[in-house]
Design a protein around this motif. Structure first.
Motif, PDB file in Angstrom:
ATOM      1  N   TYR A   1      31.484  39.230 -45.283  1.00 40.99           N
ATOM      2  CA  TYR A   1      30.567  38.089 -45.376  1.00 40.99           C
ATOM      3  C   TYR A   1      29.291  38.492 -46.132  1.00 40.99           C
ATOM      4  O   TYR A   1      28.832  37.768 -47.021  1.00 40.99           O
ATOM      5  N   GLU A   2      28.728  39.643 -45.764  1.00 42.44           N
ATOM      6  CA  GLU A   2      27.484  40.112 -46.385  1.00 42.44           C
ATOM      7  C   GLU A   2      27.656  40.347 -47.890  1.00 42.44           C
ATOM      8  O   GLU A   2      26.761  40.070 -48.684  1.00 42.44           O
ATOM      9  N   LEU A   3      28.812  40.902 -48.272  1.00 43.19           N
ATOM     10  CA  LEU A   3      29.033  41.249 -49.679  1.00 43.19           C
ATOM     11  C   LEU A   3      29.680  40.120 -50.480  1.00 43.19           C
ATOM     12  O   LEU A   3      29.794  40.210 -51.699  1.00 43.19           O
ATOM     13  N   GLY A   4      30.132  39.079 -49.780  1.00 42.11           N
ATOM     14  CA  GLY A   4      30.775  37.963 -50.473  1.00 42.11           C
ATOM     15  C   GLY A   4      32.134  38.330 -51.042  1.00 42.11           C
ATOM     16  O   GLY A   4      32.525  37.871 -52.117  1.00 42.11           O
ATOM     17  N   VAL A   5      32.858  39.181 -50.317  1.00 39.25           N
ATOM     18  CA  VAL A   5      34.199  39.591 -50.759  1.00 39.25           C
ATOM     19  C   VAL A   5      35.171  39.356 -49.607  1.00 39.25           C
ATOM     20  O   VAL A   5      34.788  38.980 -48.505  1.00 39.25           O
TER      21      VAL A   5
END
Length: 222
Positions: free
Chosen positions: A177-181
């Protein structure tokens, strides 16, 4: 050095008073310099993506979003063309030596006089490296530490970020979620980190990183 040259520098530190002191030290010597400030690692990342071509980053080892040498490791991997000078309250010879091994162009103790800070910044902008002359850096780390430093230096920028988040106890889903992956991408990064560090679990990877940090990976004061 020609003090009229227009340099572009970033001061990354979470203490506004210290940022102000460093800004004054630099601007007095280089009045034409364009100075940017970041109070946390996310701010620094956004600034670097936005501004691009910069001449120097003055980096506190510990600020929101970063621990120990992870910020330095990330910057050297992601922006190898921008020199980084670490500015820290931790003045241990081993910490300074590790900073230089991870690719820093200099190390300025926060207790340094303003004139010393100016001298260090000027030296690095001229392409030199600078460390406190009174600190003996002639010793070497033990072989296990040297090997671990070499392994950590092989991590990609994204792998460094994942390791930083693992050290904060985040789950794969949270990291994704944090890295958008995707979670699958995070799992691939974790597998690569374990392989590069020569360990078998996430916990061992965090322990290995904390060993090299000499305690600074989980230290709260910069």
């Amino acid at each position: 050095m020609d003090t009229t040259t227009s340099f572009r520098l970033v001061i990354a530190d979470d203490h506004p008073l210290f940022r102000g002191a460093l800004r004054e030290a630099v601007s007095r010597q280089f009045p034409q310099a364009e100075l940017f400030e970041a109070g946390g690692f996310e701010d620094l990342q956004a600034l670097l993506e936005r501004e691009g071509d910069l001449d120097l980053i003055l980096l506190d080892l510990t600020m929101p979003g970063v621990r120990g040498f992870s910020g330095l490791m990330y910057l050297r991997a992601q922006y190898p063309g921008i020199p980084v000078v670490v500015v820290s309250a931790n003045e241990e010879a081993g910490v300074i030596r590790n900073c230089m091994e991870f690719g820093a162009s200099g190390f300025i103790p926060k207790t340094s006089a303003v004139e010393t800070m100016r001298e260090a910044v000027a030296a690095v902008l001229e392409g030199q490296t600078w460390t406190p002359p009174e600190v003996d850096l002639s010793g070497t780390s033990d072989k296990e530490t040297q090997a671990l430093v070499a392994r950590l230096a092989t991590l990609t920028p994204q792998q460094v970020r994942v390791l930083m988040m693992l050290s904060e106890g985040l789950l794969n889903k949270q990291i994704a979620y944090e890295l958008g992956v995707s979670e699958a991408t995070v799992k691939a990064h974790v597998s690569a980190i374990l392989q590069k560090l020569g360990v078998e679990s996430r916990t061992q990877a965090v322990i290995a990183a904390s060993k090299i940090e000499g305690g600074t990976w989980s230290q709260t004061a910069g």
